[in-house]
Design an enzyme around this catalytic site. Structure first.
Site, PDB file in Angstrom:
ATOM      1  CB  SER A 157      -0.931  -0.050   1.212  1.00  0.00           C
ATOM      2  OG  SER A 157      -1.938   0.898   1.109  1.00  0.00           O
ATOM      3  CG  ASP A 322      -6.494  -3.743  -3.176  1.00  0.00           C
ATOM      4  OD1 ASP A 322      -7.310  -2.873  -2.835  1.00  0.00           O
ATOM      5  OD2 ASP A 322      -5.261  -3.620  -3.035  1.00  0.00           O
ATOM      6  CG  HIS A 355      -5.744  -2.251   0.408  1.00  0.00           C
ATOM      7  ND1 HIS A 355      -4.894  -2.143  -0.673  1.00  0.00           N
ATOM      8  CD2 HIS A 355      -5.209  -1.476   1.384  1.00  0.00           C
ATOM      9  CE1 HIS A 355      -3.909  -1.312  -0.359  1.00  0.00           C
ATOM     10  NE2 HIS A 355      -4.072  -0.914   0.884  1.00  0.00           N
TER      11      HIS A 355
END
Lengths: 398, 196
Positions: A157, A322, A355
């Protein structure tokens, strides 16, 4: 609490703090005259300092990536699934460094820390940070630790964005970049979600313009709401359906606004826990750093030109479910790297976990990530052997 | 290395850029990288193969060939290679067009369905042929678009794809006298070098 430390854990660890006196010039135009970075290390740095791996944390992360601080800890560090002896990032082979980014709230200089010039918490006066600034500060930590070149810079991320920025800004200082569940820049939708999170904090009556420390309070409700919104984007529709469905807490409708569905209870709980452990100003700052991230901007908005700078090898990974940083976003990075002729491998992990999958032990993910890191470790060790061999030869002559 | 891969590697010059469609465990790319300093990428969807490529240090991208090669620019590579996968894709004609768009040249290998063994198997047994080049049963075969040497060459002519070189080999991966004379009858595996 761990009854005993698992065999594949790095065990009990202790954070270290380094004070930096050299001013750090920031992208926003301001300068941080001095600052502190808190970090942890796991494993042993080899003789030529070539087995070091930097872990960059995500939005709500920090320096405590693996192991336990005490036997009272309920849970290990945030990436304990991946870091440890014999794990994907094998601490028997790598020297792992993880730090709390500037602007954070876990020990590095940030809004909740004391501004040495005023003796008061920085609060809203702490300068705005960008991913580039973080990388610059991480370079200084590398210097302190005697690491000229990372075997790999790794992150998921927002951490992946830092790895990407490293490869562009300091091409000579890393051999591999592992960019997981990231994007080359935030989309309008991403920024929109961040803005909702920020507004919920900024409009909380207890926010006091960011100087809530002085009022002995904090924008609890705003933080809870911010985290609830954020958390929805970390999970997939499928993951929520599997975890909660439409399950009711008490088995029947109450026709009111209290918690009825399990998913409501879960989100409130997540927000509640988060609000107790995270600083609101840091949340604002980190989400802005995400919004600003756009390395192509320095290269006339050409991602391809930006990605022509790196000389390291890349592993890019994404997760099918995600939707915060969907596989298409990772593919943008991959396409840019392919156009620029860089070495890159890409895997798209099939999982319903959304995610947050990058933090989980998903067999396919662990296997592929592990295979890549295995190769990085092999490369590092064979290179170290060569250097050792060479230097032994030289000393023989001396 | 598999003999057909050995043959292909002889066709690839030093320092070429490559795209290997369905690159398997990365054997060809790894060998060429080491011996001919080629650079490039493999495309693969099988997890074990991806892991094997990662271990070898071969650049591999998880990408389904049925989605096309739209992410690669025209003439991005010197060679686009596809070994034993043409018969397994949804639209061989489209992937072939993509190959000659993305590569200056393309190298393709496929099992020749015109081989005498295949023909006689079907003719005499009345059953779908099973051989060393086609080891699957009709119900589990990934080979959904089998073709013969003649089919392939007719297709290329019709679609203005130039055939630069052809090799056909038998089950022992040798190019015998008969296969040279009657490739469609005696070639078990066909290897082509083509361009747009």
């Amino acid at each position: 609490m761990p009854q005993e430390i698992p065999a594949d854990s790095v065990g009990l660890v202790e954070p270290k703090t380094h004070h930096f006196d050299t001013p750090l010039e920031l992208e926003c135009g301001r300068t941080l005259p001095s600052y502190e970075l808190v970090y942890e290390t796991y494993g042993t740095l080899n003789r030529n300092a070539s087995n070091a791996v930097l872990i960059c944390h995500a939005l709500s992360g920090h320096h405590h990536a693996a192991g336990y601080h005490s036997m009272k800890d309920k849970r290990p560090g945030w990436w304990d699934t991946c870091i440890g002896p014999g794990k994907v990032i094998d601490t028997n082979r790598f020297f792992v460094v993880c730090l709390n980014n500037l602007g954070g709230c876990h020990g590095s200089s940030g809004p909740s820390a004391i501004n040495p010039e005023t003796g008061q918490p920085w609060g809203p006066d702490f300068p705005m940070m960008t991913v580039k600034d973080w990388v610059n500060s991480q370079v200084r930590l590398a210097d302190v630790l005697g690491i000229q070149r990372w075997a790999a810079v790794i992150g998921g991320s927002m951490g992946g964005m830092q790895a990407l920025q490293w490869s562009i800004d300091y091409p000579d200082r890393l051999s591999h970049a592992v960019v997981i569940a990231a994007a080359p820049k935030l989309s309008a939708q991403n920024i929109a979600f961040n803005e909702v999170a920020r507004q919920s904090i900024l409009t909380d009556p207890n926010f006091h313009g960011g100087r809530y420390y002085l009022h002995d309070t904090y924008p609890r409700q705003g933080l809870i709401l911010a985290r609830m919104v954020g958390h929805i984007t970390y999970l997939s529709d499928d993951a929520m359906r599997m975890k909660f469905g439409r399950d009711l807490r008490s088995g029947r409708f109450h026709y009111g606004f209290d918690v009825e569905f399990q998913v409501e209870s879960y989100l409130r709980h997540q927000g509640e826990v988060f609000s107790r452990n995270f600083d609101a100003n840091t949340y604002l700052l980190m989400t802005k750093a995400l919004d600003y991230f756009d390395p192509a901007r320095d290269f006339e908005h050409s991602l391809e030109t930006a990605l022509s700078q790196p000389s390291c090898k890349f592993l890019v990974m994404s997760f099918t479910s995600d939707w915060r940083f969907a596989p298409e976003r990772s593919r943008e990075i991959v396409d840019g790297l392919v156009h620029a002729g860089r070495d890159v491998s890409y895997a798209e992990i099939d999982t319903p976990k959304g995610h947050d999958a990058f933090l989980l032990d998903i067999p396919e993910y662990t296997k592929l990530f592990g295979a890549y890191m295995h190769r990085v470790a092999n490369e590092t060790e064979s290179m170290a052997n060569e250097i050792e061999h060479g230097s032994t030869g030289e000393s023989d002559h001396a | 290395m598999r003999d057909d891969l050995q043959l292909i590697s002889d066709w690839i010059p030093q320092g070429a850029t490559l795209l290997d469609l369905g690159c398997g465990d990365g054997t060809l790319l790894s060998w060429l990288g080491e011996h001919k300093q080629t650079r490039g990428y493999g495309l693969e969807i099988n997890q074990d193969n991806l892991a094997a490529c990662f271990e070898k240090g071969v650049n591999v991208l998880e990408q389904d060939l049925d989605g096309g090669l739209g992410n690669f620019q025209d003439l991005r590579f010197d060679y686009v290679v596809m070994t034993q996968a043409l018969q397994a894709v949804l639209r061989p004609d489209q992937i072939l067009n993509e190959m000659v768009r993305v590569g200056r040249e393309a190298i393709i290998t496929f099992p020749n369905f015109g081989h005498w063994w295949v023909r006689s198997y079907l003719a005499l047994k009345g059953r779908m042929p099973v051989s060393s080049a086609l080891p699957y049963e009709w119900y589990n075969t990934p080979n959904i678009h089998l073709c013969t040497v003649q089919d392939f060459e007719t297709h290329c002519r019709k679609h203005h794809i130039q055939i630069l070189e052809r090799q056909v080999i038998n089950r022992h991966h040798r190019s015998g006298f008969l296969a040279k004379l009657w490739p469609n009858l005696f070639g078990e595996i066909a290897i082509y070098r083509v361009k747009a």
